[in-house]
Design an enzyme around this catalytic site. Structure first.
Site, mmCIF file in Angstrom:
data_model
loop_
_atom_site.group_PDB
_atom_site.id
_atom_site.type_symbol
_atom_site.label_atom_id
_atom_site.label_comp_id
_atom_site.label_asym_id
_atom_site.label_seq_id
_atom_site.Cartn_x
_atom_site.Cartn_y
_atom_site.Cartn_z
ATOM 1 N N LYS A 1 64.392 96.738 125.669
ATOM 2 C CA LYS A 1 64.339 95.362 126.181
ATOM 3 C C LYS A 1 65.016 94.335 125.268
ATOM 4 C CE LYS A 1 60.303 96.175 129.044
ATOM 5 N NZ LYS A 1 58.952 95.765 129.430
ATOM 6 N N ASN B 1 46.631 91.173 115.483
ATOM 7 C CA ASN B 1 47.464 92.359 115.298
ATOM 8 C C ASN B 1 47.115 93.068 113.998
ATOM 9 O OD1 ASN B 1 49.557 93.946 116.493
ATOM 10 N ND2 ASN B 1 50.895 93.328 114.802
ATOM 11 N N ASP C 1 58.406 90.328 133.222
ATOM 12 C CA ASP C 1 57.108 90.884 132.810
ATOM 13 C C ASP C 1 56.013 89.813 132.811
ATOM 14 O OD1 ASP C 1 57.881 93.516 132.444
ATOM 15 O OD2 ASP C 1 58.528 93.158 130.382
ATOM 16 N N THR D 1 49.242 94.407 111.984
ATOM 17 C CA THR D 1 50.166 93.861 110.992
ATOM 18 C C THR D 1 50.254 92.354 111.209
ATOM 19 O OG1 THR D 1 51.401 95.913 111.230
ATOM 20 C CG2 THR D 1 52.476 94.137 109.993
HETATM 21 P P1 ATR Z 1 55.586 97.461 122.680
HETATM 22 O O1 ATR Z 1 57.002 97.225 123.104
HETATM 23 O O2 ATR Z 1 54.828 98.414 123.575
HETATM 24 O O3 ATR Z 1 54.833 96.201 122.401
HETATM 25 P P2 ATR Z 1 55.853 97.794 119.842
HETATM 26 O O4 ATR Z 1 56.815 96.677 119.765
HETATM 27 O O5 ATR Z 1 56.109 99.036 119.041
HETATM 28 O O6 ATR Z 1 55.704 98.319 121.325
HETATM 29 O O7 ATR Z 1 54.396 97.235 119.503
HETATM 30 C C1 ATR Z 1 53.272 98.053 119.518
HETATM 31 C C2 ATR Z 1 52.028 97.196 119.257
HETATM 32 O O8 ATR Z 1 50.882 98.046 119.284
HETATM 33 C C3 ATR Z 1 52.031 96.533 117.899
HETATM 34 O O9 ATR Z 1 51.299 95.332 117.979
HETATM 35 C C4 ATR Z 1 51.282 97.559 117.045
HETATM 36 O O10 ATR Z 1 50.701 97.030 115.885
HETATM 37 P P3 ATR Z 1 51.573 96.849 114.540
HETATM 38 O O11 ATR Z 1 52.445 95.630 114.761
HETATM 39 O O12 ATR Z 1 50.583 96.665 113.469
HETATM 40 O O13 ATR Z 1 52.380 98.122 114.406
HETATM 41 C C5 ATR Z 1 50.221 97.980 118.018
HETATM 42 N N1 ATR Z 1 49.634 99.287 117.713
HETATM 43 C C6 ATR Z 1 50.181 100.496 117.960
HETATM 44 N N2 ATR Z 1 49.330 101.481 117.570
HETATM 45 C C7 ATR Z 1 48.217 100.870 117.073
HETATM 46 C C8 ATR Z 1 46.982 101.328 116.512
HETATM 47 N N3 ATR Z 1 46.706 102.623 116.394
HETATM 48 N N4 ATR Z 1 46.089 100.399 116.111
HETATM 49 C C9 ATR Z 1 46.344 99.081 116.233
HETATM 50 N N5 ATR Z 1 47.490 98.583 116.741
HETATM 51 C C10 ATR Z 1 48.420 99.462 117.164
#
Ligand code: ATR
Length: 275
Positions: free
Chosen positions: A68, A153, A104, A155
């Site tokens: 995207k 979040n 979206d 992070t």
């Molecule tokens: P998308 O396009 O689906 O949003 P992404 O940009 O990779 O995919 O983002 C994934 C999100 O899910 C992020 O907010 C990620 O947290 P981080 O920014 O800390 O990486 C979150 N996420 C994925 N797995 C997670 C987990 N096990 N626990 C908490 N947050 C998670």
């Protein structure tokens, strides 16, 4: 002689995508003569694949994970929403140019407001996750004039970066999961993390859920997602998965391409049983 207009969805992987089925149902319902195919495209090949599709006379594409943000960079024109999100899910090929839109957010809004009768004005919203999915929905949510939008979040820096990007649109703030303010009740909690995909159960802020909270998972499946089970166990007023958003964002794309808005209700009903 008429030729069938070509559309498709590019993703990596893409075999799980329900978009071909949804657009086939829309085309049948509205009597539009289109072809819509799944196109598996690796990240490094995106630009080549998009330009090849355009040269071959294709009319439009959906792009999904992980394309995207990169697809937005290929566009000659971006809608205001796509520009703010720096991400697109819908490309249209017109007059030799690539037009990019992001449906979206409006898809989520239509599902919340129309299908689930949720009132967003003056509401307190908590978004879990700060990745690409959050970037697509946060602008349209802020346009509905909520009292607050909080992003939690794992992070913190990613949530803070979104606050910098969107704070001109409304009251938005960032927190780690364990510091989400829970003094005020949340009307809506949206799970936009990809955590459920891997079956993880992140330390979501339990105290944020009350008996008045509507919990919405952008993810969807035939069985309840881990987040929707989590929400139900904590006594949420209602818990829904993202089927409606999926069908509504597709209807917006279809409308952009064909100038006809399909009736989403029968398609949504069918998706939930045949997916
Ligand atoms: P998308 O396009 O689906 O949003 P992404 O940009 O990779 O995919 O983002 C994934 C999100 O899910 C992020 O907010 C990620 O947290 P981080 O920014 O800390 O990486 C979150 N996420 C994925 N797995 C997670 C987990 N096990 N626990 C908490 N947050 C998670």
């Amino acid at each position: 002689m008429t030729t069938t207009d070509r559309y498709g969805v590019m993703g990596y992987p893409v075999s799980h995508s329900r978009s071909p089925l949804i657009h086939r149902l829309f085309a049948l319902q509205t009597g539009q003569d289109i072809r819509y195919e799944p196109l598996e495209v690796a990240p490094d090949d995106l630009e080549t694949a998009v330009r090849r599709f355009q040269r071959a006379g294709g009319k439009g594409l959906n792009v999904t994970v992980p394309h995207k943000a990169e697809a937005a960079k290929l566009c000659d024109q971006l809608s205001e929403r796509a520009n703010t999100a720096a991400a697109v899910n819908t490309l249209s090929f017109r007059d030799g140019e690539i037009h990019g839109e992001n449906t979206d957010g409006i898809g989520l809004l239509r599902d919340l407001v129309i299908n689930h009768a949720v009132s967003l004005e003056g509401s307190n919203i908590l978004i879990l996750g700060a990745g690409g999915a959050t970037r697509g929905i946060i602008g349209p949510l802020l346009e509905m004039q909520p009292a607050s939008v909080r992003i939690a979040n794992r992070t913190l820096g990613r949530a803070e970066a979104l606050v910098d990007r969107f704070s001109h649109l409304g009251p938005v703030s960032a927190y780690p999961f364990d510091a989400v303010p829970v003094v005020r009740k949340y009307d809506l909690i949206v799970n936009a993390t990809s955590a459920g995909v891997t079956g993880d159960a992140p330390p979501y802020p339990e105290a944020a859920v009350s008996g008045d909270t509507f919990c919405y998972d952008l993810a969807y499946g035939l069985k309840p997602t881990p987040f929707s089970e989590w929400a139900r166990e904590r006594g949420a007023a209602k818990s829904a998965m993202g089927w409606g958003m999926l069908v509504e964002q597709a209807a917006e794309s279809f409308n952009i391409w064909r100038g006809v808005r399909p009736d989403t209700e029968p398609v949504l009903r069918q998706m939930k049983v045949t997916a």
